[in-house]
Design an enzyme around this catalytic site. Structure first.
Site, PDB file in Angstrom:
ATOM      1  N   CYS A   2      -5.781  -8.810  -2.415  1.00 19.51           N
ATOM      2  CA  CYS A   2      -5.074 -10.010  -2.820  1.00 19.51           C
ATOM      3  C   CYS A   2      -5.394 -10.403  -4.262  1.00 19.51           C
ATOM      4  O   CYS A   2      -6.439 -10.064  -4.805  1.00 19.51           O
ATOM      5  CB  CYS A   2      -5.363 -11.194  -1.907  1.00 19.51           C
ATOM      6  N   ARG A  27      -2.959  -5.534  -6.143  1.00 18.28           N
ATOM      7  CA  ARG A  27      -4.019  -5.855  -5.172  1.00 18.28           C
ATOM      8  C   ARG A  27      -3.463  -6.288  -3.810  1.00 18.28           C
ATOM      9  O   ARG A  27      -4.208  -6.438  -2.861  1.00 18.28           O
ATOM     10  CB  ARG A  27      -4.893  -6.985  -5.723  1.00 18.28           C
ATOM     11  N   TRP A  74      -2.433  -9.742   0.760  1.00 13.68           N
ATOM     12  CA  TRP A  74      -2.500  -8.510   1.539  1.00 13.68           C
ATOM     13  C   TRP A  74      -3.009  -8.943   2.907  1.00 13.68           C
ATOM     14  O   TRP A  74      -4.196  -9.189   3.092  1.00 13.68           O
ATOM     15  CB  TRP A  74      -3.438  -7.505   0.875  1.00 13.68           C
ATOM     16  N   ASN A  99      -9.220 -14.888  -0.805  1.00 17.30           N
ATOM     17  CA  ASN A  99      -9.250 -13.428  -0.752  1.00 17.30           C
ATOM     18  C   ASN A  99     -10.384 -13.059   0.198  1.00 17.30           C
ATOM     19  O   ASN A  99     -11.507 -13.476  -0.017  1.00 17.30           O
ATOM     20  CB  ASN A  99      -9.528 -12.905  -2.167  1.00 17.30           C
ATOM     21  N   GLY A 100     -10.086 -12.300   1.250  1.00 19.04           N
ATOM     22  CA  GLY A 100     -11.149 -11.885   2.154  1.00 19.04           C
ATOM     23  C   GLY A 100     -10.857 -12.246   3.600  1.00 19.04           C
ATOM     24  O   GLY A 100      -9.701 -12.445   3.981  1.00 19.04           O
ATOM     25  N   GLU A 482      -7.893  15.422  -1.191  1.00 17.97           N
ATOM     26  CA  GLU A 482      -7.334  14.417  -2.098  1.00 17.97           C
ATOM     27  C   GLU A 482      -5.824  14.619  -2.245  1.00 17.97           C
ATOM     28  O   GLU A 482      -5.056  13.657  -2.283  1.00 17.97           O
ATOM     29  CB  GLU A 482      -8.063  14.490  -3.454  1.00 17.97           C
ATOM     30  N   LYS A 486      -2.990  11.826  -1.308  1.00 15.81           N
ATOM     31  CA  LYS A 486      -1.948  11.353  -2.231  1.00 15.81           C
ATOM     32  C   LYS A 486      -0.573  11.451  -1.588  1.00 15.81           C
ATOM     33  O   LYS A 486       0.236  10.541  -1.682  1.00 15.81           O
ATOM     34  CB  LYS A 486      -1.896  12.201  -3.511  1.00 15.81           C
ATOM     35  N   GLU A 489      -0.179   8.780   1.074  1.00 17.86           N
ATOM     36  CA  GLU A 489      -0.126   7.422   0.526  1.00 17.86           C
ATOM     37  C   GLU A 489       1.239   7.062  -0.019  1.00 17.86           C
ATOM     38  O   GLU A 489       1.730   5.971   0.212  1.00 17.86           O
ATOM     39  CB  GLU A 489      -1.118   7.287  -0.650  1.00 17.86           C
ATOM     40  N   HIS A 505      -9.407  28.121  13.703  1.00 22.81           N
ATOM     41  CA  HIS A 505     -10.066  27.378  14.780  1.00 22.81           C
ATOM     42  C   HIS A 505      -9.188  26.242  15.302  1.00 22.81           C
ATOM     43  O   HIS A 505      -9.697  25.292  15.888  1.00 22.81           O
ATOM     44  CB  HIS A 505     -11.414  26.835  14.295  1.00 22.81           C
ATOM     45  N   LYS A 604      -4.648  -2.071  -3.808  1.00 23.52           N
ATOM     46  CA  LYS A 604      -5.748  -1.519  -4.581  1.00 23.52           C
ATOM     47  C   LYS A 604      -6.944  -2.453  -4.481  1.00 23.52           C
ATOM     48  O   LYS A 604      -6.799  -3.601  -4.093  1.00 23.52           O
ATOM     49  CB  LYS A 604      -5.300  -1.407  -6.037  1.00 23.52           C
TER      50      LYS A 604
HETATM   51  N1  GLU Z   1      -7.379 -13.113   5.299  1.00 16.70           N
HETATM   52  C1  GLU Z   1      -6.428 -13.789   4.507  1.00 16.70           C
HETATM   53  C2  GLU Z   1      -5.031 -13.641   5.083  1.00 16.70           C
HETATM   54  O1  GLU Z   1      -4.757 -12.789   5.884  1.00 16.70           O
HETATM   55  C3  GLU Z   1      -6.454 -13.350   3.038  1.00 16.70           C
HETATM   56  C4  GLU Z   1      -5.941 -11.959   2.851  1.00 16.70           C
HETATM   57  C5  GLU Z   1      -5.951 -11.532   1.395  1.00 16.70           C
HETATM   58  O2  GLU Z   1      -7.067 -11.272   0.882  1.00 16.70           O
HETATM   59  O3  GLU Z   1      -4.858 -11.416   0.807  1.00 16.70           O
HETATM   60  O4  GLU Z   1      -4.190 -14.390   4.753  1.00 16.70           O
END
Ligand code: GLU
Length: 609
Positions: A2, A27, A74, A99-100, A482, A486, A489, A505, A604
């Site tokens: 985020c 992010r 995110w 964020n978190g 890798e 890629k 992703e 195997h 990211k």
């Molecule tokens: N856990 C929070 C949410 O789901 C923040 C997510 C984030 O870091 O964007 O809204």
């Protein structure tokens, strides 16, 4: 994950906030929102989707304000939706971006609901807004309310709180997720990454774990986790980056692939003597510490983990130092035995990867000789908290799929191998030869980029495939991994990597004409073995794409496309062979029409567990 941006200024800050979000969109990008205080009232706009949706909404109904916060999300808790987008609000008074993850959000939510708070979203974040609001009822000081509130939060957060009843300030708190204060003249800012603020300032203060800070137009006050006032050093940023500038390239990823020769040149600059790596390369005190190292434990995630795996081959065969490599999310949750005279090495582009950072913190008490991080962001948590740091000089990497960060990490690890080898029997001739190889690497990388046209043609054949297999041996096995990562992703084609000797195997059962097999085949001592594995695939009707040394004598035919990769020092072949594989996944993604720079479900700088 985020992106967070906040500002306290005399001027209208909405455009600054939205531009900041645009720069942080890598992010997280499932929804975005902004809130400002306008004539004492809270105004909020949120949109599902990318920052562009929010920017259009802001243009359509401008809501100016001098104090504001913004977020690009995110999702971790609750689907991506407008209702779950940040900022979250309590009682039209407090707004919060976060964020978190708040791990104890369920218990806190129950408490707050019992106290009469109504929740509008499915997020964990909303508890912060109501919790601060509740405490604020008995406290006339926003800073103190936030200080009390964060004591009740478990988990990880970088959070910014704005209050209409005290709209001249923002209060911010950091624990496990990065936050940086941007210093202006008569205005100040906050963000989760300095990139967001480069249009308005170059002067930054990085918050440390447990810090709570109060930001007004003219002052910044920082308090540590115990509530003591502290001075955090001011840094002048040297990053030169214009987020809007993809130059001649269609995507950041393509730009970043092409920047690799230059990024490697920068990463080598000033660090190589005539025939050895300069000790200062790894920071103050490196020479003393590296001399004692007899074992290396590397901890990393994703692409960085692949660079670590390459390093393990190098470390044991060249530096004569034993080496273990482990994924950070595993390492941090198991008991491990620390070898005598061990160096802990962490690798992360952002320096904020949550699991890697937690692994470093955990390792502090385990008896390592010391810690070294290989990282692309100066001032990041890993850099600050490690004893030694090797800064890759890749420049800002915006494409979510890592490219130049990976190759410059490999360059850093190659230099570490040389430095450790010096004390463990790597001969002076070998060192000199390896230094020459490093010096000639940028030109080789440049040469390999000329394969782009041929790879673009071949990519056509992949677009309708659903699965693929990548094969390599020795230090090219992690490169096959890798390459597969890629492709997954950015093109969403299922891709798996195998050490070529493992084929018989199990995975050989999958081979048919619908399963492209990509082989990385440099001209090293394992070439003949690899050729036998190629024949095993051919005999079963598989279609092969062989990236091979020009001197390896593979010949194209109906079932085998050979892509000639320039000849290079076998030691550095893993770095060189990475580029054609990056190009392959890029062109397959283009043909499939996916969102190359911001692939679905990813982000990211993975700052959550
Ligand atoms: N856990 C929070 C949410 O789901 C923040 C997510 C984030 O870091 O964007 O809204």
């Amino acid at each position: 994950m985020c992106g967070i941006v906040g500002a306290v200024a005399q001027r209208d800050v909405v455009d600054i906030l939205v531009e900041g979000l645009r720069r942080l969109e890598y992010r997280g990008y499932d929804s975005a929102g902004v809130a400002v205080v306008n004539n004492g009232e809270l105004k909020r706009l949120r949109r599902l989707g990318k920052v562009k949706e929010l920017a259009d909404a802001v243009d359509a109904s401008p809501t100016p304000g001098g104090t504001g916060i913004a977020h690009t999300r995110w999702a971790t808790h609750g689907e991506p939706s407008e209702r779950n987008a940040h900022p979250h609000v309590s009682n039209d008074q407090l707004a919060v971006v976060h964020n978190g993850i708040i791990e104890n959000h369920t218990a806190l939510k129950k408490e707050l609901e019992a106290a009469g708070y109504r929740f509008d979203s499915q997020t964990d974040t909303e508890v912060i807004a109501h919790l601060v609001h509740k405490i604020r009822q008995e406290s006339d000081d926003l800073l103190s309310a936030v200080q009390q509130a964060v004591k009740k939060l478990d988990g990880a957060y970088g959070t910014v709180i704005m209050d209409t009843n005290d709209s001249d300030r923002l209060v911010v708190a950091r624990s496990g997720s990065p936050l940086v204060i941007g210093l202006g003249i008569g205005e100040n800012f906050i963000a989760s990454d300095q990139l967001a603020l480069l249009p308005v300032t170059r002067r930054f203060v990085f918050l440390e774990e447990g810090d709570v800070a109060e930001i007004t137009r003219t002052s910044v006050r920082v308090f540590d986790k115990d509530g003591n006032p502290v001075e955090r050093e001011e840094h002048e940023s040297t990053i030169s980056y214009d987020a809007g500038d993809k130059g001649q390239y269609r995507h950041f990823m393509l730009k970043e692939i092409h920047e690799q020769p230059h990024a490697v040149t920068n990463t080598l600059e000033g660090r190589l003597g005539k025939d050895s790596v300069l000790d200062e390369t790894f920071g103050n005190g490196a020479a003393e510490l590296l001399k004692k190292v007899k074992h290396v434990q590397i901890v990393a995630c994703g692409t960085s983990y692949h660079s670590a795996m390459v390093a393990r081959y190098w470390m044991e065969s060249l530096a004569n130092v034993s080496c273990n490599v482990e994924i950070a999310s595993e390492f941090r949750y198991r008991k491990s035995v620390v070898q005598p005279n061990s160096l802990l090495v962490t690798i992360s582009q952002s320096g904020e990867t949550a699991d890697t950072l937690a692994a470093l913190r955990l390792a502090k008490d385990l008896g390592y000789l010391g810690s070294l991080t290989i990282c692309n962001v100066a001032g990041s948590s890993l850099v600050r908290e490690s004893d030694l740091a090797f800064m890759t000089r890749a420049g800002a990497e915006i494409g979510v799929a890592s490219t130049k960060a990976f190759t410059t990490q490999l360059v850093g690890l190659a230099m570490l191998v040389l430095s450790l080898g010096k004390h463990n029997g790597l001969s002076a001739e070998q060192q000199a030869d390896m230094v020459q190889a490093l010096k000639s690497l940028p030109a080789k990388l440049e040469e390999s980029l000329s394969l782009a046209e041929r790879i673009e043609e071949l990519a056509e054949e992949f677009a309708d495939k659903h699965h693929s297999l990548f094969l390599g041996r020795g230090d090219q096995y992690p490169i096959a991994m890798e390459g597969a990562l890629k492709l997954k992703e950015i093109s969403y084609i299922h891709a798996e990597a195998y050490a070529a000797g493992e084929l018989k195997h199990g995975p050989l059962a999958l081979i048919d004409a619908q399963m492209p097999i990509i082989v990385v085949a440099p001209n090293n001592e394992l070439l003949e073995k690899l050729k036998s594995n190629v024949e095993e695939v051919r005999a079963r009707g598989g279609i092969l794409y062989v990236f091979a040394d020009v001197e390896a004598n593979f010949e194209s035919d109906e079932n085998m496309r050979v892509i000639d990769v320039p000849h290079c020092h076998p030691w550095l072949a893993p770095i060189l062979y990475t580029l054609p594989l990056q190009l392959l996944s890029y062109y397959v993604a283009i043909i499939k029409g996916t969102d190359v720079d911001q692939p679905r479900n990813l982000a990211k700088s993975v700052t959550v567990e």
